[in-house]
Design a protein around this motif. Structure first.
Motif, short mmCIF file in Angstrom:
data_model
loop_
_atom_site.label_atom_id
_atom_site.label_comp_id
_atom_site.label_asym_id
_atom_site.label_seq_id
_atom_site.Cartn_x
_atom_site.Cartn_y
_atom_site.Cartn_z
N PHE A 196 -17.69 8.13 0.15
CA PHE A 196 -16.50 7.33 -0.17
C PHE A 196 -16.01 6.53 1.04
CE2 PHE A 196 -14.48 9.62 -4.04
CZ PHE A 196 -15.69 9.54 -4.69
N GLY A 197 -16.00 7.17 2.19
CA GLY A 197 -15.48 6.52 3.40
C GLY A 197 -16.19 5.20 3.67
N PRO A 198 -17.52 5.27 3.92
CA PRO A 198 -18.24 4.02 4.16
C PRO A 198 -18.17 3.07 2.96
CG PRO A 198 -19.56 5.89 4.83
CD PRO A 198 -18.36 6.45 4.14
N LEU A 237 -15.58 2.58 0.99
CA LEU A 237 -14.32 1.84 1.10
C LEU A 237 -14.46 0.70 2.11
CD1 LEU A 237 -11.45 4.50 1.14
CD2 LEU A 237 -11.86 2.70 -0.53
N VAL A 238 -15.04 1.03 3.27
CA VAL A 238 -15.21 0.02 4.30
C VAL A 238 -16.08 -1.12 3.80
CG1 VAL A 238 -16.16 -0.42 6.59
CG2 VAL A 238 -14.90 1.69 6.16
N ILE A 288 -8.67 4.01 6.60
CA ILE A 288 -8.67 5.25 5.82
C ILE A 288 -10.11 5.66 5.52
CG2 ILE A 288 -8.10 6.22 3.55
CD1 ILE A 288 -5.49 4.57 3.70
N GLY A 289 -10.96 4.67 5.22
CA GLY A 289 -12.38 4.95 4.97
C GLY A 289 -13.04 5.62 6.17
N ILE A 290 -12.76 5.10 7.37
CA ILE A 290 -13.34 5.69 8.58
C ILE A 290 -12.86 7.13 8.73
CG2 ILE A 290 -13.42 5.56 11.09
CD1 ILE A 290 -13.00 2.57 10.87
N LEU A 291 -11.55 7.32 8.51
CA LEU A 291 -10.97 8.65 8.62
C LEU A 291 -11.67 9.64 7.69
CD1 LEU A 291 -8.30 10.66 8.85
CD2 LEU A 291 -7.54 9.34 6.91
N PHE A 318 -5.98 9.06 -1.36
CA PHE A 318 -7.15 8.31 -0.88
C PHE A 318 -8.20 8.20 -1.99
CE2 PHE A 318 -6.15 9.79 3.72
CZ PHE A 318 -5.11 8.89 3.76
N LEU A 374 0.84 -1.20 0.00
CA LEU A 374 0.00 0.00 0.00
C LEU A 374 0.87 1.25 0.00
CD1 LEU A 374 -2.85 1.14 0.11
CD2 LEU A 374 -2.71 1.11 2.58
N VAL A 423 -14.10 -3.33 1.17
CA VAL A 423 -13.09 -4.27 1.67
C VAL A 423 -13.72 -5.39 2.48
CG1 VAL A 423 -11.07 -2.79 1.63
CG2 VAL A 423 -12.50 -2.82 3.65
N ILE A 475 -6.99 0.07 4.49
CA ILE A 475 -7.92 0.81 3.64
C ILE A 475 -9.20 1.14 4.38
CG2 ILE A 475 -9.30 0.66 1.53
CD1 ILE A 475 -6.99 -0.92 0.29
N ALA A 476 -9.69 0.18 5.17
CA ALA A 476 -10.91 0.43 5.94
C ALA A 476 -10.68 1.56 6.93
CB ALA A 476 -11.34 -0.84 6.68
N ILE A 479 -7.10 5.45 -4.25
CA ILE A 479 -7.33 4.14 -3.64
C ILE A 479 -8.80 3.75 -3.81
CG2 ILE A 479 -7.39 2.89 -1.45
CD1 ILE A 479 -4.90 4.45 -0.65
#
Lengths: 255, 343, 287
Positions: free
Chosen positions: B291-293, B295-296, C100-103, B249, B61, B299, C97-98, B252
């Motif tokens: 985007f944040g949620p 990404l979570v 970073i997503g939370i951030l 970010f 990464l 993954v 990555i997760a 990514i």
């Protein structure tokens, strides 16, 4: 074939492997046994070059490989498998195996750019080697399946095939039969015998005594990093030091 | 029926359809702005292809990717604006710069394992940002670089116009995809993937870890530099914010949505998300709330993104059908149709 | 002489804050092997919660601090349950990555609710202590004392209580702890709660002499990572020592070298250290 002289590995102040000398002869199945924490895996890591020994020498095929980097040792013909092999789950079995022969090829970035003859030939060769290895372990029928879709025992065989594709002279197998049922264990034992029949030298760490007694030509017993016995299976079985070591610890008492 | 249609997508010929679509896009676009958005999506896609080499194929990464993008943009911007180089020599210099800096960062950072590498590159990216922000004598600081030369069209084309620059960027995108496609199918690409599966295993296969990781890293930073240089020539004004870690970010996210480690994933993810954020104007600023949620969610449930999940589904279906057919015929010589995993 | 002392006080203040943030980060890393990139966002949310309790609800500084600690602790637990727990068997790249997503989510959310402006937050401790010509603002004294109390308190909790020792046991040996019947889920949630609480306390202590804004966590988290790499990832004393090293280098470097580049110093230090010793400064040998 593989000669170990006074091999010692210290971690901090503790000796994980202490002054081991042993010789493994070509075209034989050699087993390394001992209670948990006896230094078996460290021993493998030393031979394969993942760890550098604190002292002692490792001679492979007449050449001193003690200070070589792992990838150079692999190129000299030392193949190995791990207790767990991390493969690319979402790619086919064959795709995972093609890279196995990479160490015998030379094409680099430039070959990729111009799609050179060398690259094409080497890719063909690597594919053939992968198929050969897959055939050897008896998995030709699953070559197009994803790794994620094959059984635990088939994974073990794929890991063998990957090591075989490197064209090794000696194979170090770390607990090849861990986590598979008794029937499958017999199958794997047969496969190891087949490797020997094809002129390979095998070294394995294993806890399953029945399997070892059946296939090993020679057994080395480690305890607390030291060699406490070595010899033919029958010899080792009767050795008081070995019995003592095994009774002294809870592990493997059942084996 | 659906299966056959889906399988069509993985045919080699399909790519010509997409190329044709990309070629006619400026003709069917409703306004110049749409062409511009598409061109910038292509630029980002090139950078994401770079990220895919080191992060997707090699599994490391790299959080300095946005920094390298900005490094390419700044190299080109400063050389053309302050040192009056013309575009193309500065373009080559930008590629060389990102490759060389990538090499030196690589030989230090790639000795570090997993988390350490990610944190180290995060810091490298931040140092780049700080230098662009604070080293005013060289970079003009927060004011940024203005008057960047557009790509030189040698009197034949005017690259300050939107449509010509669109085609220019498209050409570089196709070159990038052609190269990455070839790379991913080659023994070299397989070597990178083996490294992703684990350092220890790769070494036991006789792979020289450092040499291959550094090569992958340099390739990835060079593509970041290529994208940065195109970006600078296109927008012709850059500032330290272009090195903000948020851009890394973003990339990514594009990579993950499209499909990490796949060949068409970076393009699918980038174009998809760029258009999504464009169509929801208010999202420009608050896009990270989605985007944040996202990404979570990805993954956890779809770590292989759109393209990866699609390919897995397709492979299972065709494989399942082929095996069922083989069983029915009870013959050993029928082998399953292979789906090209590199689609 | 006095200037040097003044700078040392500043270094101690910075070091105290960094240590608290790094402690939370190192605890989570030690137990769960997650480099929690979202930790800086938890720190930021901590500052905003205190601001919210004080300015919008009119609570007292101490009450606001406790409230903020509780909210961020709960947020930490929520992250663990919803995000990191489902990912515990995934490849390591996924939890990064997760995180970073939370951030990204927390930052955008705070920005949407409060705006991107810089805010000031006052505390009741606005006075200045004058010790023989040495000027120490009360808030700085509070930071130093508060951090010391929290570090000692954490030590006592980890060493003297049953819950604390299970956390330590799991940090030292995950499988071993599992075998002796430690409830790994409980320990993971506990660790995230402590980590979040420390971040909130640090933010509340520091905010009155700094500003409150959505991006305030960026630099702090990156420095906290530098600290735990220097101090050894997972090491508690390492986080405190590393925090102090960075705090002092920054205060002194900012004054004697260049104020513009004081934020780069920590990262340059990391680059130099990792170039020479890839395994970090205080870790012994490779594993």
């Amino acid at each position: 074939m593989l000669r170990i002289e006074n091999l010692t590995k210290m971690f901090g102040g503790l000796a994980a492997v202490k002054d081991i000398s042993v010789e493994f002869e070509a075209n034989q199945v050699n087993a390394i046994i001992g209670p948990n924490g006896a230094g078996k895996s460290t021993f493998f890591n030393l031979v394969a070059g993942s760890h550098k020994p604190s002292s002692g020498r490792i001679i492979f095929d007449g050449e001193d490989i003690t200070t070589l980097r792992c990838d150079h040792i692999a190129q000299r013909g030392v193949g190995r498998t791990f207790q767990t092999t991390n493969l690319f789950e979402q790619a086919s079995v064959l795709d995972n195996l093609i890279v196995g022969h990479r160490l015998r090829t030379r094409s680099g970035l430039w070959d990729v750019l111009v799609n050179s003859r060398r690259l094409q030939q080497e890719e063909k060769l690597s594919r053939e080697k992968a198929r050969e290895a897959l055939d050897f372990v008896g998995l030709s029928h699953v070559e197009n399946r994803f790794i994620a879709d094959i059984t635990q025992e088939e994974r073990k065989r794929v890991a063998f095939a990957l090591a075989m594709a490197t064209d090794p002279k000696i194979l170090l197998l770390d607990e090849p039969a861990a986590g598979v049922n008794p029937e499958e264990t017999d199958g794997l034992a047969q496969l190891i015998r087949k490797m020997k029949d094809h002129g390979l030298t095998v070294c394995l760490i294993e806890h399953k005594m029945d399997m070892i007694m059946g296939i090993a030509d020679k057994i080395m017993v480690l305890d607390h990093g030291e060699k406490i016995a070595e010899g033919a299976p029958e010899q080792v079985r009767e050795d008081p030091a070995v019995i003592e070591a095994y009774l002294g610890s809870d592990d493997d008492a059942a084996a | 029926m659906w299966l056959k249609l889906a399988a069509l997508l993985t045919r080699p010929a399909t790519k010509y359809v997409f190329i044709a679509l990309a070629l006619v896009f400026p003709l069917v676009a409703q306004n110049e702005y749409q062409i511009y958005v598409m061109a910038s999506a292509f630029v980002w896609a090139i950078a994401v292809y770079g990220l895919n080499i080191i992060t997707g194929y090699c599994g490391q990464l790299n959080l300095a990717h946005g920094g390298f993008f900005a490094l390419g943009a700044y190299t080109l911007g400063l050389l053309t604006a302050d040192y009056s180089w013309s575009y193309w020599p500065a373009f080559v210099a930008a590629l060389a710069m990102t490759a060389v800096v990538g090499f030196f960062v690589g030989i230090v950072s790639l000795r570090l394992k997993e988390h350490y590498f990610a944190i180290f590159t995060l810091c490298v990216g931040f140092i780049m940002y700080m230098l662009m922000d604070k080293w005013e004598e060289l970079t003009h600081g927060p004011v940024g670089v203005r008057n960047i030369a557009p790509p030189n069209g040698f009197g034949l084309v005017d690259f300050t116009e939107t449509t010509p620059i669109y085609y220019l960027v498209l050409v570089f995108l196709m070159l990038t995809m052609w190269f990455i496609g070839r790379l991913s199918r080659s023994l070299l690409g397989r070597t990178f993937t083996a490294i992703r599966n684990g350092d220890e295993l790769a070494q036991s296969l006789g792979i020289n870890l450092m040499r291959n990781k550094v090569l992958a890293f340099v390739l990835s930073t060079t593509f970041a530099g290529l994208a940065g240089a195109l970006y600078a020539g296109m927008v012709r004004f850059i500032g330290p914010e272009d090195a903000n870690v948020l851009h890394t970010f973003d990339m990514i996210t594009y990579l993950l949505v499209g499909g990490i480690g796949t060949l068409s994933g970076p393009l699918v993810g980038t174009i998809g998300i760029v258009w999504l954020t464009q169509s929801l104007q208010f999202m420009e600023e608050y896009r990270m709330i989605l985007f944040g949620p996202l990404l979570v969610f990805l993954v956890i449930f779809f770590p292989r993104g759109i393209v990866g999940s699609f390919l897995s589904w397709l492979h299972r279906r065709t494989q399942g059908k082929a095996e069922a057919a083989a069983k029915a015929q009870q013959s050993r010589d029928t082998t399953g149709r292979r789906v090209n995993n590199n689609a | 002489m006095n200037i040097l002392l003044q700078n040392l006080i500043n270094g101690l203040t910075l070091g105290s804050i960094y240590s608290l943030v790094a402690l939370g980060l190192t605890l989570v890393y030690g137990i769960l092997h997650i480099p929690n990139f979202a930790h800086g966002a938890l720190y930021m949310v901590g500052a905003f919660m205190t601001y919210f309790f004080m300015v919008d609800l009119g609570a007292h500084y101490w009450i606001a601090m406790l409230g903020s600690g509780a909210v961020v602790a709960a947020l930490g637990v929520l992250c663990e349950r919803l995000v990191f727990h489902p990912l515990r068997h995934s490849p390591p790249i996924h939890d990064k990555i997760a995180a970073i997503g939370i951030l990204l989510f927390l930052e955008a959310l705070v920005q949407m609710l409060w705006g991107a402006d810089f805010r000031r937050m006052s505390s009741p401790f606005t006075g200045v202590m004058n010790i023989q010509g040495l000027i120490i603002p009360e808030q700085r004294a509070l930071i130093i004392a508060g951090a010391a109390v929290l570090v000692v308190g954490l030590q006592l909790f980890l060493r003297r209580t049953m819950t604390g020792s299970t956390i330590l046991a799991m940090a030292q040996n995950r499988e071993g702890a599992f075998l002796v019947g430690i409830d790994a889920n409980r320990v993971a949630m506990m660790t995230f709660a402590i980590s979040g609480m420390l971040a909130a306390f640090a933010a509340t202590l520091y905010a009155p002499i700094n500003l409150v804004y959505p991006a305030m966590g960026h630099l702090v988290i990156m420095k906290a990572f530098v600290i735990i790499i220097i101090g050894g990832m997972g090491s508690i004393p390492g986080a405190v020592i590393g925090g102090m090293i960075i705090g002092f280098t920054e205060a002194l470097g900012g004054f004697y070298l260049s104020n513009d580049y004081k934020d780069v110093i920590a990262f340059a230090l990391l680059v130099v250290i990792l170039s020479i010793r890839p395994q970090g400064l205080f870790t012994k040998g490779a594993h």
